[in-house]
Design a protein around this motif. Structure first.
Motif, PDB file in Angstrom:
ATOM      1  N   THR A 170      15.719  45.896  58.009  1.00 45.52           N
ATOM      2  CA  THR A 170      16.700  44.862  58.333  1.00 45.52           C
ATOM      3  C   THR A 170      15.994  43.512  58.444  1.00 45.52           C
ATOM      4  N   ASP A 222      26.460  46.940  60.322  1.00 42.42           N
ATOM      5  CA  ASP A 222      26.701  48.300  60.810  1.00 42.42           C
ATOM      6  C   ASP A 222      27.919  48.872  60.113  1.00 42.42           C
ATOM      7  N   TYR A 223      28.120  50.175  60.324  1.00 44.73           N
ATOM      8  CA  TYR A 223      29.237  50.872  59.670  1.00 44.73           C
ATOM      9  C   TYR A 223      29.571  52.086  60.523  1.00 44.73           C
ATOM     10  N   GLN A 224      30.870  52.379  60.647  1.00 44.83           N
ATOM     11  CA  GLN A 224      31.311  53.600  61.313  1.00 44.83           C
ATOM     12  C   GLN A 224      32.600  54.055  60.672  1.00 44.83           C
ATOM     13  N   THR A 251      30.588  45.917  60.007  1.00 41.39           N
ATOM     14  CA  THR A 251      30.262  44.535  60.330  1.00 41.39           C
ATOM     15  C   THR A 251      29.373  43.999  59.220  1.00 41.39           C
ATOM     16  N   GLY A 270      25.650  41.061  66.531  1.00 40.78           N
ATOM     17  CA  GLY A 270      24.712  41.486  65.503  1.00 40.78           C
ATOM     18  C   GLY A 270      23.673  40.420  65.204  1.00 40.78           C
ATOM     19  N   SER A 279      27.753  56.556  59.146  1.00 41.02           N
ATOM     20  CA  SER A 279      27.420  55.554  60.154  1.00 41.02           C
ATOM     21  C   SER A 279      26.157  54.807  59.764  1.00 41.02           C
ATOM     22  N   LEU A 280      26.072  53.574  60.247  1.00 42.70           N
ATOM     23  CA  LEU A 280      24.884  52.739  60.078  1.00 42.70           C
ATOM     24  C   LEU A 280      24.735  51.900  61.333  1.00 42.70           C
ATOM     25  N   ALA A 281      23.562  51.932  61.950  1.00 40.19           N
ATOM     26  CA  ALA A 281      23.294  51.130  63.143  1.00 40.19           C
ATOM     27  C   ALA A 281      21.812  50.799  63.183  1.00 40.19           C
ATOM     28  N   GLU A 282      21.495  49.527  63.270  1.00 40.29           N
ATOM     29  CA  GLU A 282      20.106  49.057  63.335  1.00 40.29           C
ATOM     30  C   GLU A 282      19.265  49.630  62.184  1.00 40.29           C
TER      31      GLU A 282
END
Length: 488
Positions: free
Chosen positions: A195, A248-250, A265, A309, A353-356
């Motif tokens: 990132t 991010d993604y959910q 996002t 974010g 999902s995607l986070a950090e």
């Protein structure tokens, strides 16, 4: 809560279903219900035990004079799918399911109902307490974690069950009997992407897709319903042209439910926001046209994000991930030629999902042919290896090979004609009944599956036709009594 259920017929079945609605039981949280059932069995003087995984068995001796009849196992799973509408807070580990009747159907208030498989469980309990019923030796097997992993069936103790015939009570169609089902496996993908900071001049935007119907990823996979993960990725593909990067993604919450909602996002140049929002308005209408009659409530929005974010994927990483998701198999892969009208092989992009920078995907591959299911899972591995992701296959379970000449099936069909005046439809289902796993562990078992009419399983639209429960109960009692006259 749910006192009105005890006014419905058959009263014994609905009384037990009330207990299930009042006792939270999502997958992995069945302990409180198991304890209640053990106490209930103790009160009736019924023997019960558990295997090492925690699956519960309750036994009842044969009616006098019927000790030589074949042993009958009634089987269902205790857990339920936990799905609620996004605007309805519900803690499935603590809150009971609130139910109400609408036009002859029972449904819950903004959550899954748990008729899958609660009514099968309730009917089995009603059989155990029915002292007017003539029967051979009875065992009731309640498995755990069916909806999340088939864990109970996969870990069922061998050389434990004693019966000769298994009646699976986990089907969802009136006037039908099932003699085969698809096998399946979870395909799990994980990756870590680099990132970098959100840049000056970039706006944080929230892309949201909601209002889809959802449903069961096996039974409803051929209904033409939208998959929120599949659709939102289409939007993300277009937004790449605007310089958008994923923060991010959910999307989705269960691998065996068609995802109804997905959210992402994005960091994107401020000067592109207005054009992107206009395109999302047009895209929403395009999708409503595509999904007319099945997902008319679809909502697609792109609004300023309130998230904090501070980092997003780099443009190259974001593009690679979106492209891989866009290319991933989703939906019906092939229809069966051996069983016309039945899906042979499919995949559901269930949870993404995607986070950090941490990416996770869990898809559920189903197939009537183990080789075809394995090949589809391997395609996932080949695709996501191209972007450096790790893929593994988990919780694989076999299909249930049909036995159309089964004497048990013949008995059921004869009784159905006698009681209801019609021939039942003999079916193979593109869903993961536990029969395939149980049959592999106990090869000598004769098996069929039947149940009441349930619609919208695995979604907050789940409902059961009340009259069909009485019909199901009558068929179950009649079949048990008929089998009591047979010779083991």
């Amino acid at each position: 809560m749910n006192a009105h259920l005890e006014q419905l017929a058959p009263q014994a079945v609905w009384r037990h279903f009330r207990t299930l609605c009042d006792t939270p039981r999502p997958s992995g949280h069945e302990a409180a219900l198991v304890a209640k059932l053990e106490a209930w069995a103790d009160g009736l003087g019924l023997a019960h035990d558990r295997d090492d995984f925690g699956n519960l068995r309750i036994r009842k001796p044969a009616s006098p004079g019927h000790e030589a009849a074949p042993g009958v196992i009634l089987q269902g799973h205790l857990d339920m799918v936990a799905q609620a509408n996004a605007d309805h807070p519900h803690d499935f580990t603590r809150d009971p399911i609130a139910t109400h009747v609408v036009d002859g159907w029972l449904q819950a208030e903004h959550t899954t109902l748990g008729a899958d498989n609660g009514l099968g469980v309730a009917a089995a309990l009603a059989v155990l307490e029915d002292n007017t019923l003539t029967h051979g030796p009875l065992e009731v097997l309640f498995t755990l974690e069916e909806e999340s992993s088939m864990g109970g069936a996969l870990n069922l103790a061998e050389d434990w069950l004693q019966g000769d015939i298994l009646l699976n009570l986990d089907s969802e169609d009136r006037g039908q009997v099932y003699i085969g089902c698809a096998g399946g496996a979870d395909v799990v993908v994980d990756a870590q992407f680099p990132t970098r900071a959100v840049e000056a001049g970039e706006a944080l935007m929230r892309l949201s897709l909601s209002g889809l119907t959802g449903g069961h990823s096996g039974i409803d996979i051929d209904k033409g319903r939208g998959n929120a993960n599949r659709l939102l990725v289409r939007a993300l593909r277009w937004l790449e042209a605007c310089g958008a990067r994923l923060v991010d993604y959910q999307g989705g919450t269960l691998r065996n439910a068609l995802p109804r909602e997905a959210f992402a996002t994005l960091a994107m140049p401020e000067e592109e926001v207005a054009a992107a929002q206009q395109r999302m308005v047009r895209l929403q209408q395009e999708w409503r046209d595509e999904l007319a009659g099945v997902d008319d409530g679809l909502q697609l929005t792109l609004e300023p994000s309130t998230a904090d974010g501070s980092a997003a994927l780099g443009r190259d990483a974001s593009r690679l991930l979106v492209n891989a998701l866009h290319a991933a198999p989703c939906g019906v892969e092939r229809m069966s030629t051996a069983v016309p009208g039945v899906v042979e092989t499919s995949n559901n992009l269930g949870v993404v999902s995607l986070a950090e920078g941490r990416f996770h995907l869990c898809a559920l591959v189903r197939s009537l042919r183990d080789s075809a299911g394995a090949d589809l899972a391997d395609r996932f591995a080949a695709l996501f290896e191209l972007i450096g992701a790790r893929t593994r296959v988990e919780n694989a379970y076999p299909g249930w090979t049909p036995s159309p000449e089964s004497p048990l099936l013949a008995r059921f069909c004869d009784l159905h004609r006698q009681r209801l005046g019609i021939e039942p439809a003999v079916k193979v289902i593109h869903a993961g009944l536990e029969c395939g796993i149980l049959g592999a562990k106990y090869p000598g078992l004769a098996m069929i599956s039947f149940g009441p009419l349930i619609r919208g399983a695995h979604s907050p639209d789940e409902r059961v036709e009340i009259d069909s429960v009485d019909e199901f109960w009558g068929m179950l009692r009649a079949l048990i009594e008929d089998l009591a006259s047979a010779t083991a």
